[in-house]
Design a protein around this motif. Structure first.
Motif, short mmCIF file in Angstrom:
data_model
loop_
_atom_site.label_atom_id
_atom_site.label_comp_id
_atom_site.label_asym_id
_atom_site.label_seq_id
_atom_site.Cartn_x
_atom_site.Cartn_y
_atom_site.Cartn_z
N GLY A 1 -40.73 75.54 5.34
CA GLY A 1 -40.06 75.60 4.05
C GLY A 1 -38.55 75.65 4.14
O GLY A 1 -37.86 75.36 3.17
N ASP A 2 -38.02 76.00 5.32
CA ASP A 2 -36.57 76.03 5.50
C ASP A 2 -36.01 74.63 5.59
O ASP A 2 -36.63 73.73 6.18
N ALA A 3 -34.83 74.42 5.05
CA ALA A 3 -34.11 73.17 5.29
C ALA A 3 -33.85 73.05 6.79
O ALA A 3 -33.40 74.00 7.44
N GLY A 4 -34.15 71.90 7.36
CA GLY A 4 -33.94 71.68 8.79
C GLY A 4 -35.16 71.97 9.65
O GLY A 4 -35.15 71.67 10.86
N TYR A 5 -36.21 72.54 9.05
CA TYR A 5 -37.41 72.88 9.84
C TYR A 5 -38.06 71.64 10.44
O TYR A 5 -38.40 71.61 11.64
N ASP A 6 -38.23 70.60 9.63
CA ASP A 6 -38.90 69.39 10.14
C ASP A 6 -38.07 68.73 11.24
O ASP A 6 -38.62 68.23 12.23
N GLU A 7 -36.77 68.72 11.08
CA GLU A 7 -35.92 68.16 12.13
C GLU A 7 -36.02 69.00 13.41
O GLU A 7 -36.07 68.46 14.52
N ALA A 8 -36.07 70.32 13.26
CA ALA A 8 -36.12 71.21 14.41
C ALA A 8 -37.43 71.10 15.17
O ALA A 8 -37.49 71.40 16.37
N ARG A 9 -38.52 70.67 14.51
CA ARG A 9 -39.82 70.60 15.20
C ARG A 9 -40.13 69.19 15.71
O ARG A 9 -41.19 68.96 16.27
N ALA A 10 -39.22 68.25 15.52
CA ALA A 10 -39.44 66.89 16.01
C ALA A 10 -39.21 66.83 17.52
O ALA A 10 -38.22 67.36 18.03
N VAL A 11 -40.14 66.19 18.24
CA VAL A 11 -39.99 65.99 19.68
C VAL A 11 -40.01 64.50 19.99
O VAL A 11 -40.15 63.67 19.09
N TYR A 12 -39.87 64.15 21.26
CA TYR A 12 -39.77 62.73 21.63
C TYR A 12 -41.03 61.96 21.32
O TYR A 12 -40.98 60.80 20.90
N ASN A 13 -42.17 62.57 21.54
CA ASN A 13 -43.43 61.87 21.28
C ASN A 13 -43.77 61.94 19.80
O ASN A 13 -44.14 63.00 19.27
N GLY A 14 -43.67 60.81 19.11
CA GLY A 14 -43.92 60.77 17.68
C GLY A 14 -45.36 61.02 17.30
O GLY A 14 -45.66 61.19 16.11
N ILE B 1 -46.91 63.68 18.20
CA ILE B 1 -47.03 65.13 18.12
C ILE B 1 -46.51 65.61 16.77
O ILE B 1 -45.34 65.41 16.43
N ASP B 2 -47.37 66.24 16.00
CA ASP B 2 -47.01 66.74 14.67
C ASP B 2 -47.57 68.15 14.53
O ASP B 2 -48.65 68.35 13.98
N ARG B 3 -46.84 69.12 15.04
CA ARG B 3 -47.30 70.51 15.02
C ARG B 3 -46.35 71.37 14.19
O ARG B 3 -45.16 71.07 14.11
N ARG B 4 -46.89 72.42 13.63
CA ARG B 4 -46.13 73.26 12.71
C ARG B 4 -46.06 74.69 13.26
O ARG B 4 -46.94 75.52 13.00
N PRO B 5 -45.01 74.98 14.00
CA PRO B 5 -44.82 76.35 14.50
C PRO B 5 -44.59 77.33 13.35
O PRO B 5 -44.12 76.95 12.26
N ALA B 6 -44.89 78.59 13.61
CA ALA B 6 -44.61 79.64 12.63
C ALA B 6 -43.11 79.88 12.51
O ALA B 6 -42.58 80.07 11.41
N VAL B 7 -42.44 79.85 13.66
CA VAL B 7 -41.00 80.10 13.72
C VAL B 7 -40.42 79.29 14.87
O VAL B 7 -41.04 79.19 15.94
N ILE B 8 -39.24 78.74 14.65
CA ILE B 8 -38.49 78.08 15.71
C ILE B 8 -37.19 78.87 15.88
O ILE B 8 -36.39 78.97 14.95
N ALA B 9 -37.01 79.44 17.06
CA ALA B 9 -35.81 80.22 17.37
C ALA B 9 -34.92 79.39 18.30
O ALA B 9 -35.26 79.21 19.47
N GLN B 10 -33.83 78.88 17.75
CA GLN B 10 -32.90 78.09 18.56
C GLN B 10 -31.93 79.07 19.21
O GLN B 10 -30.94 79.49 18.62
N CYS B 11 -32.22 79.42 20.45
CA CYS B 11 -31.54 80.52 21.13
C CYS B 11 -30.19 80.08 21.68
O CYS B 11 -30.07 79.02 22.29
N ALA B 12 -29.20 80.95 21.50
CA ALA B 12 -27.86 80.66 21.99
C ALA B 12 -27.61 81.25 23.38
O ALA B 12 -26.71 80.79 24.10
N ASP B 13 -28.39 82.25 23.76
CA ASP B 13 -28.17 82.91 25.04
C ASP B 13 -29.44 83.66 25.45
O ASP B 13 -30.44 83.65 24.73
#
Length: 460
Positions: A26-39, A41-53
């Motif tokens: 539901g967040d803006a950017g969620y679909d972009e964040a879950r896209a991988v190289y293999n088209g 693959i269409d999976r829906r994680p509960a949370v994506i944490a883009q870690c800085a460190d």
């Protein structure tokens, strides 16, 4: 599973505390964040944490454990199996952690867990140094190395994992460990081929080698001339030094300047010879190939980091790959391999590939869970296409190639070259003799199988 109120409160805390970004459905950017190289693959994680460190990684793993959620780890997102994602999982996305530091005194490079091949190669190239990397510049270093790691330099410098000196890991209890030959050596052993089963690799240190020159010959042949070209390439590799490598590739002729107009969009047999040395010596070593009537191509010196970009594919295409490791490349197998190109999906980005092994691969340490190092050649059907209507045709062709070359197979496999092909193929990729030991390491570091989106090793 945690209650909705508890999950919501925990997510709010994670958003507040993470230095990187957090995405949920539901967040803006969620679909972009879950896209991988293999088209595919269409999976829906509960949370994506883009870690800085590393601190972010620890926070994300703690969050997952608090809510009893499994964890997937994203480095480059290149896995054909889609291991960077899991339905209902917490994705620890390392793409912001791409720092690369070259230590000239130690002749080593420390690579962040989200760094790509290009990040590493561009950092080491100014010093005339390199280590074995994948054959695509966008591949993530972490998953590539921990899965074994094969590339243009493996015949001279060994598999990528043979150059591994240290791994910095966040484990399933959100603790930090280092693994090296002297520190946690059993874990270090398991990380030589065991992939992401044991934690999140936040950094890896790899040994470097001198590579002041690099040269290639990429020759294009009509398909009917393929058998002679493949046999000649085989013989050139057998007679040459370990610094000589490359591949034979049946592919759709791309619209590049060095490709004759009549070959563009048509099936072509390409022979790529790579040389960790001078162009003059390459001309001498590859003379039998250069004497054949090829129709196009290029021959010259080229920076290694640029060669690494030559077969990059854009993200989002549909991918299905597999591999068979082979005892040799006799003439009858050459004929079988070349004949299989007739059913290859064309025009697509699909590649029908043979790689040579030998050299430092075979001479490397046999104690690690890398059972395929003694194979002489690799057949790697690499189907890549755009239209979902071609799914059946592409997948069937990959399976056809595997079945046809099976009589020459060693039975072993490099797991990074395959998708989800079942437990027996995982056993073949790790070595049946290694599996019990790996399961014990898994029990010690991930007893609840939190890290399960991989070629999974179950805790004993």
């Amino acid at each position: 599973m945690a209650s909705l109120s508890k999950a919501g409160a925990a997510l709010a805390v994670l958003r507040e505390e993470l230095a990187g970004a957090v995405f949920a459905p539901g967040d803006a950017g969620y679909d972009e964040a879950r896209a991988v190289y293999n088209g595919m693959i269409d999976r829906r994680p509960a949370v994506i944490a883009q870690c800085a460190d590393v601190g972010d990684v620890i926070r994300a793993v703690r969050f997952a454990r608090e809510l009893d959620l499994p964890v997937a780890v994203r480095g480059g997102g290149h896995s054909v199996a889609g291991t960077a994602l899991g339905d209902g999982a917490v994705v620890v996305d390392l793409r912001r952690m791409r720092q690369v530091d070259v230590d000239l005194e130690a002749r080593a490079v420390r690579v962040g867990g989200g760094a790509t091949m290009s990040d590493m190669d561009r950092a080491t190239q100014p010093y005339g140094l390199a280590t074995t990397g994948g054959r695509a510049s966008t591949t993530g270093v972490g998953g590539f190395v921990l899965g074994g790691g094969t590339g243009w330099l493996d015949r001279i410098f060994g598999l990528a994992v043979d150059n591994l000196r240290e791994v910095e890991l966040v484990t399933a209890d959100a603790g930090q460990v280092r693994a090296s030959a002297r520190e946690n050596p059993e874990l270090f052993w398991a990380l030589h081929g065991g992939g992401g089963n044991f934690g999140v690799a936040t950094a890896l240190t790899l040994g470097l080698h001198e590579l002041p020159e690099f040269s290639i010959a990429l020759l294009l042949f009509a398909p009917e001339d393929g058998p002679e070209a493949v046999r000649t390439f085989r013989d050139v590799i057998a007679a040459g030094p370990d610094g000589l490598s490359g591949a034979t590739i049946y592919l759709t002729g791309p619209p590049f300047e060095f490709v004759p107009e009549q070959m563009v969009g048509q099936l072509v047999c390409a022979v790529l010879v790579t040389h960790a040395g001078s162009l003059d010596l390459l001309h001498e070593l590859a003379a039998p190939l250069l004497a054949l009537p090829y129709e196009g191509g290029l021959v010259g010196e080229m920076p290694y980091a640029d060669v690494q970009c030559m077969i990059d594919d854009p993200p989002g295409l549909r991918n299905y790959w597999s591999a068979e490791y082979l005892t040799g490349m006799p003439d009858d197998l050459v004929e079988v391999y070349c004949a299989l190109s007739a059913s290859e999906p064309v025009p697509t980005a699909t590649q029908h590939i043979l790689f040579p092994q030998g050299g430092a691969i075979a001479a490397g340490p046999h104690a690690y869970p890398v059972p395929y190092r003694d194979a002489a050649w690799v057949a790697h059907p690499f189907a890549v296409w755009e239209d979902p209507a071609d799914d059946t045709r592409a997948v069937d062709w990959v399976r056809e190639v595997r079945a046809a070359v099976k009589p020459w197979s060693t039975g072993d496999v490099y797991l990074n070259f395959i998708g989800d092909e079942g437990a027996e193929r995982v056993r073949a990729g790790l070595g049946a003799e290694n599996l019990l030991r790996l399961e014990k390491v898994k029990r010690a570091y991930d007893p609840d199988n939190v890290f399960r989106f991989n070629h999974n090793i179950r805790p004993l």
